[in-house]
Write a protein that holds these residues in place. Structure first.
Motif, PDB file in Angstrom:
ATOM      1  N   ASP A 156      36.419  13.640 -46.508  1.00  0.00           N
ATOM      2  CA  ASP A 156      36.991  13.126 -45.224  1.00  0.00           C
ATOM      3  C   ASP A 156      37.880  14.377 -44.811  1.00  0.00           C
ATOM      4  O   ASP A 156      38.629  14.860 -45.570  1.00  0.00           O
ATOM      5  CB  ASP A 156      38.167  12.138 -45.863  1.00  0.00           C
ATOM      6  N   PRO A 157      37.425  14.889 -43.604  1.00  0.00           N
ATOM      7  CA  PRO A 157      38.091  15.948 -42.944  1.00  0.00           C
ATOM      8  C   PRO A 157      39.565  15.850 -42.697  1.00  0.00           C
ATOM      9  O   PRO A 157      40.326  16.645 -42.558  1.00  0.00           O
ATOM     10  CB  PRO A 157      37.544  16.302 -41.843  1.00  0.00           C
ATOM     11  N   HIS A 158      40.055  14.586 -42.735  1.00  0.00           N
ATOM     12  CA  HIS A 158      41.211  14.330 -42.498  1.00  0.00           C
ATOM     13  C   HIS A 158      42.461  14.132 -43.683  1.00  0.00           C
ATOM     14  O   HIS A 158      43.364  13.819 -43.669  1.00  0.00           O
ATOM     15  CB  HIS A 158      41.519  12.909 -41.726  1.00  0.00           C
ATOM     16  N   CYS A 221      29.083  15.179 -49.108  1.00  0.00           N
ATOM     17  CA  CYS A 221      29.850  16.242 -49.694  1.00  0.00           C
ATOM     18  C   CYS A 221      30.444  17.215 -48.620  1.00  0.00           C
ATOM     19  O   CYS A 221      31.283  18.071 -49.106  1.00  0.00           O
ATOM     20  CB  CYS A 221      29.111  16.871 -50.776  1.00  0.00           C
ATOM     21  N   ASN A 222      30.067  16.995 -47.421  1.00  0.00           N
ATOM     22  CA  ASN A 222      30.301  17.956 -46.310  1.00  0.00           C
ATOM     23  C   ASN A 222      31.185  17.293 -45.440  1.00  0.00           C
ATOM     24  O   ASN A 222      30.815  16.205 -44.628  1.00  0.00           O
ATOM     25  CB  ASN A 222      29.077  18.329 -45.684  1.00  0.00           C
ATOM     26  N   ALA A 223      32.201  17.848 -45.295  1.00  0.00           N
ATOM     27  CA  ALA A 223      33.405  16.978 -44.203  1.00  0.00           C
ATOM     28  C   ALA A 223      32.934  17.337 -42.846  1.00  0.00           C
ATOM     29  O   ALA A 223      33.332  16.563 -41.986  1.00  0.00           O
ATOM     30  CB  ALA A 223      34.828  17.671 -44.798  1.00  0.00           C
ATOM     31  N   PHE A 224      32.406  18.607 -42.603  1.00  0.00           N
ATOM     32  CA  PHE A 224      31.908  18.695 -41.135  1.00  0.00           C
ATOM     33  C   PHE A 224      31.001  17.708 -40.851  1.00  0.00           C
ATOM     34  O   PHE A 224      30.806  17.083 -39.643  1.00  0.00           O
ATOM     35  CB  PHE A 224      31.203  19.943 -40.948  1.00  0.00           C
ATOM     36  N   LEU A 225      30.192  17.293 -41.871  1.00  0.00           N
ATOM     37  CA  LEU A 225      29.011  16.425 -41.111  1.00  0.00           C
ATOM     38  C   LEU A 225      29.530  14.931 -41.190  1.00  0.00           C
ATOM     39  O   LEU A 225      29.134  14.130 -40.618  1.00  0.00           O
ATOM     40  CB  LEU A 225      27.791  16.222 -42.519  1.00  0.00           C
ATOM     41  N   GLU A 230      31.071  10.995 -37.200  1.00  0.00           N
ATOM     42  CA  GLU A 230      32.188  10.103 -36.376  1.00  0.00           C
ATOM     43  C   GLU A 230      32.140  10.342 -35.180  1.00  0.00           C
ATOM     44  O   GLU A 230      32.258   9.472 -34.160  1.00  0.00           O
ATOM     45  CB  GLU A 230      33.382  10.680 -37.244  1.00  0.00           C
ATOM     46  N   ARG A 231      31.719  11.723 -34.531  1.00  0.00           N
ATOM     47  CA  ARG A 231      32.086  12.068 -33.237  1.00  0.00           C
ATOM     48  C   ARG A 231      30.921  11.518 -32.362  1.00  0.00           C
ATOM     49  O   ARG A 231      31.095  11.121 -31.317  1.00  0.00           O
ATOM     50  CB  ARG A 231      31.854  13.486 -33.138  1.00  0.00           C
ATOM     51  N   ILE A 232      29.586  11.101 -32.999  1.00  0.00           N
ATOM     52  CA  ILE A 232      28.581  10.656 -32.333  1.00  0.00           C
ATOM     53  C   ILE A 232      28.438   9.143 -32.512  1.00  0.00           C
ATOM     54  O   ILE A 232      27.567   8.291 -31.832  1.00  0.00           O
ATOM     55  CB  ILE A 232      27.356  11.244 -32.332  1.00  0.00           C
ATOM     56  N   SER A 233      29.418   8.493 -33.259  1.00  0.00           N
ATOM     57  CA  SER A 233      29.446   6.813 -33.718  1.00  0.00           C
ATOM     58  C   SER A 233      28.436   6.623 -34.299  1.00  0.00           C
ATOM     59  O   SER A 233      27.845   5.457 -33.745  1.00  0.00           O
ATOM     60  CB  SER A 233      29.840   6.200 -32.178  1.00  0.00           C
ATOM     61  N   ALA A 248      26.068  16.656 -31.588  1.00  0.00           N
ATOM     62  CA  ALA A 248      27.723  16.429 -31.918  1.00  0.00           C
ATOM     63  C   ALA A 248      28.412  17.817 -31.613  1.00  0.00           C
ATOM     64  O   ALA A 248      29.337  18.003 -31.140  1.00  0.00           O
ATOM     65  CB  ALA A 248      27.899  16.151 -33.376  1.00  0.00           C
ATOM     66  N   ILE A 249      27.474  18.937 -31.985  1.00  0.00           N
ATOM     67  CA  ILE A 249      28.136  20.258 -31.534  1.00  0.00           C
ATOM     68  C   ILE A 249      28.031  20.517 -29.934  1.00  0.00           C
ATOM     69  O   ILE A 249      29.288  21.058 -29.535  1.00  0.00           O
ATOM     70  CB  ILE A 249      27.120  21.370 -32.072  1.00  0.00           C
ATOM     71  N   TYR A 250      26.951  20.272 -29.263  1.00  0.00           N
ATOM     72  CA  TYR A 250      27.083  20.618 -27.882  1.00  0.00           C
ATOM     73  C   TYR A 250      27.405  19.486 -26.781  1.00  0.00           C
ATOM     74  O   TYR A 250      27.513  19.855 -25.720  1.00  0.00           O
ATOM     75  CB  TYR A 250      25.546  21.221 -27.728  1.00  0.00           C
ATOM     76  N   ARG A 251      27.454  18.133 -27.350  1.00  0.00           N
ATOM     77  CA  ARG A 251      27.729  17.322 -26.461  1.00  0.00           C
ATOM     78  C   ARG A 251      28.897  16.393 -26.930  1.00  0.00           C
ATOM     79  O   ARG A 251      29.561  16.006 -25.781  1.00  0.00           O
ATOM     80  CB  ARG A 251      26.443  16.241 -26.382  1.00  0.00           C
ATOM     81  N   ALA A 252      29.539  16.543 -28.143  1.00  0.00           N
ATOM     82  CA  ALA A 252      30.466  15.721 -28.550  1.00  0.00           C
ATOM     83  C   ALA A 252      31.642  16.414 -29.023  1.00  0.00           C
ATOM     84  O   ALA A 252      32.727  16.064 -29.553  1.00  0.00           O
ATOM     85  CB  ALA A 252      30.218  14.744 -29.596  1.00  0.00           C
ATOM     86  N   ASN A 253      31.451  17.949 -28.620  1.00  0.00           N
ATOM     87  CA  ASN A 253      32.690  18.938 -29.093  1.00  0.00           C
ATOM     88  C   ASN A 253      33.319  18.462 -30.627  1.00  0.00           C
ATOM     89  O   ASN A 253      34.415  18.711 -30.881  1.00  0.00           O
ATOM     90  CB  ASN A 253      33.979  18.889 -28.205  1.00  0.00           C
ATOM     91  N   VAL A 254      32.334  18.493 -31.519  1.00  0.00           N
ATOM     92  CA  VAL A 254      32.857  18.268 -32.799  1.00  0.00           C
ATOM     93  C   VAL A 254      33.513  19.618 -33.422  1.00  0.00           C
ATOM     94  O   VAL A 254      34.380  19.286 -34.037  1.00  0.00           O
ATOM     95  CB  VAL A 254      31.601  17.831 -33.657  1.00  0.00           C
ATOM     96  N   LEU A 255      32.936  20.858 -33.198  1.00  0.00           N
ATOM     97  CA  LEU A 255      33.719  21.886 -33.479  1.00  0.00           C
ATOM     98  C   LEU A 255      35.294  22.205 -32.878  1.00  0.00           C
ATOM     99  O   LEU A 255      36.052  22.652 -33.560  1.00  0.00           O
ATOM    100  CB  LEU A 255      33.036  23.251 -32.930  1.00  0.00           C
TER     101      LEU A 255
END
Length: 320
Positions: A156-158, A221-225, A230-233, A248-255
Motif C-alpha cells: 500500500d503506497p499510502h 510486493c510492489n507499491a508502485f504497481l 489503482e490509477r487505471i481502475s 498508467a505511466i504515460y496516460r494516467a500520470n501514475v508517477l
C-alpha cells in the motif's frame, strides 16, 4: 547527491572496516561477502544507495552532538552487517527455484556470520543485559510480521508504516543512541520520521524495480504497481502486465501521483520536531528523483503529441 558529500570519508572508512573483517571469513564466504559489500558501497557509483542504513548514526549525531565519531562508526558498521544479514535472509526466502542447495547453504551461513559481527559491534556499547536488545527483538518481530504478510496483501503506497516495516531493524541505532543519552521519550517521534524516510525509499525502489517484480509475479510486493493498478481502475481479478503499466505511466500520470505521495511524506517529516537535517534531506532527494522521472514521462508524452506521434506510440503500447 550533494548532501552526502560531507560523509564521503566516513563512508570510505566504515566500508574499509567492513571489508577488513569480511576478508577474515573462510572461503567461500569471504568472496561472497566482499562481492556484496562492493555492491552496497556507493563510492564511485552514479545511482543511489541505501544510505540510511550506514549513515543514520552520523545523521543522528547532528542532534546528539555528545557522541564520538568512534561510536558512530561502530554502529554504522554494525548496521552494514545487519543489512547484509537481512538481505541474505530475504534472498533465500524469495529464491524459489533460483538458488540451488549450495547457494542457499552459503547464504544462510554468511548471514549468520554477519549477524555475529553485528552483535559484536553493538555489544561494545550495549552489553547483553542492556534493554536495547529488547528493542531489537521488537524490531525483528516487526520485520518478521511484514515478511509473513508479503504477497498476501498488496503493498500500500499510502501506508508508510507497512512500507517501512521490513526495514525496522535500521531503527536500532536510534533507540541505542537515545538510550545512551537518556532521551528515550523522544524515540517514538524519531521512529515515525525514520519510517517516513524508509517508506519513501521503498516507493523509489519499487518504481525502479517494477519490471523485475512484474516478471517474477511479485506485483503484490510492489507499491508502485499497486498504484498503477489503482490509477487505471484495473479490477483485482484482471492481470496487470507491462502494457497496462505503461498506460498508467504515460496516460494516467501514475508517477505524478507517486511523487505526490512522497512529497506528502516529506511534509509529515517537517511537522516532527528535532529531525536531523540530513535525514530530511535524504528523503527530499529521493522524492526529487521520483518527481524528475514524472516530469520526464510528461515531457515524453507532450513531445510525441506535438510531433503527431502520440497516437502511434500509444497504439504500440496497446498492441504489446
Amino acid at each position: 547527491m550533494r548532501w552526502s558529500e560531507r560523509y564521503e570519508q566516513d563512508i570510505e572508512r566504515i566500508f574499509a572496516e567492513a571489508v577488513a573483517e569480511t576478508a577474515l571469513f573462510p572461503a567461500p564466504f569471504k568472496e561472497i561477502g566482499l562481492s556484496l559489500l562492493a555492491k552496497a558501497n556507493p563510492e564511485g557509483k552514479r545511482e543511489g544507495s541505501n544510505y540510511i542504513t550506514f549513515l543514520l548514526p552520523f545523521w543522528l549525531k547532528e542532534r546528539m552532538t555528545e557522541f564520538s565519531e568512534a561510536i558512530c562508526r561502530d554502529l554504522a558498521v554494525g548496521n552494514i552487517y545487519a543489512m547484509l544479514h537481512y538481505f541474505l535472509m530475504d534472498d533465500v526466502m524469495d529464491a524459489g527455484g533460483r538458488l540451488d542447495k549450495e547457494e542457499i547453504r552459503n547464504a544462510l551461513v554468511l548471514g549468520q556470520l554477519y549477524q555475529g559481527l553485528f552483535q559484536q559491534r553493538y555489544g561494545q556499547h550495549f552489553p547483553a543485559e542492556s534493554p536495547l536488545w529488547q528493542d531489537y527483538r521488537g524490531y525483528v518481530e516487526t520485520w518478521g510480521a511484514a515478511v509473513s504478510l508479503e504477497g498476501k496483501l498488496p503493498a500500500d503506497p499510502h501506508d508508510p508504516g507497512r512500507l517501512a516495516a521490513k526495514s525496522a531493524p535500521v531503527k536500532l541505532c536510534a533507540a541505542g543512541m537515545l538510550r545512551l543519552t537518556g532521551g528515550r521519550e523522544s524515540l517514538s517521534e524519531l521512529e515515525r520520521a525514520i519510517d517516513l524516510v524508509l517508506a519513501t525509499l521503498q516507493l523509489a525502489d519499487d518504481w525502479k524495480d517494477w519490471r523485475e517484480d512484474l516478471a517474477e509475479e511479485e506485483e503484490g510486493c510492489n507499491a508502485f504497481l499497486t498504484l498503477a493498478r489503482e490509477r487505471i481502475s484495473l479490477p483485482p481479478d484482471h492481470p496487470l502486465d507491462e502494457r497496462k503499466v505503461k498506460q498508467a505511466i504515460y496516460r494516467a500520470n501514475v508517477l505524478d501521483r507517486l511523487a505526490d505521495i512522497a512529497e506528502d511524506y516529506g511534509k509529515r517529516i517537517e511537522s516532527i520536531p528535532n529531525v536531523p537535517a540530513s535525514l530530511a534531506s535524504f528523503q527530499r532527494s529521493l522524492t526529487g528523483e521520483i518527481r524528475k522521472d514524472a516530469l520526464l514521462a510528461e515531457e515524453t508524452t507532450a513531445r510525441l503529441a506535438s510531433g503527431g506521434a502520440l497516437s502511434y506510440f500509444l497504439s504500440n503500447i496497446a498492441r504489446k
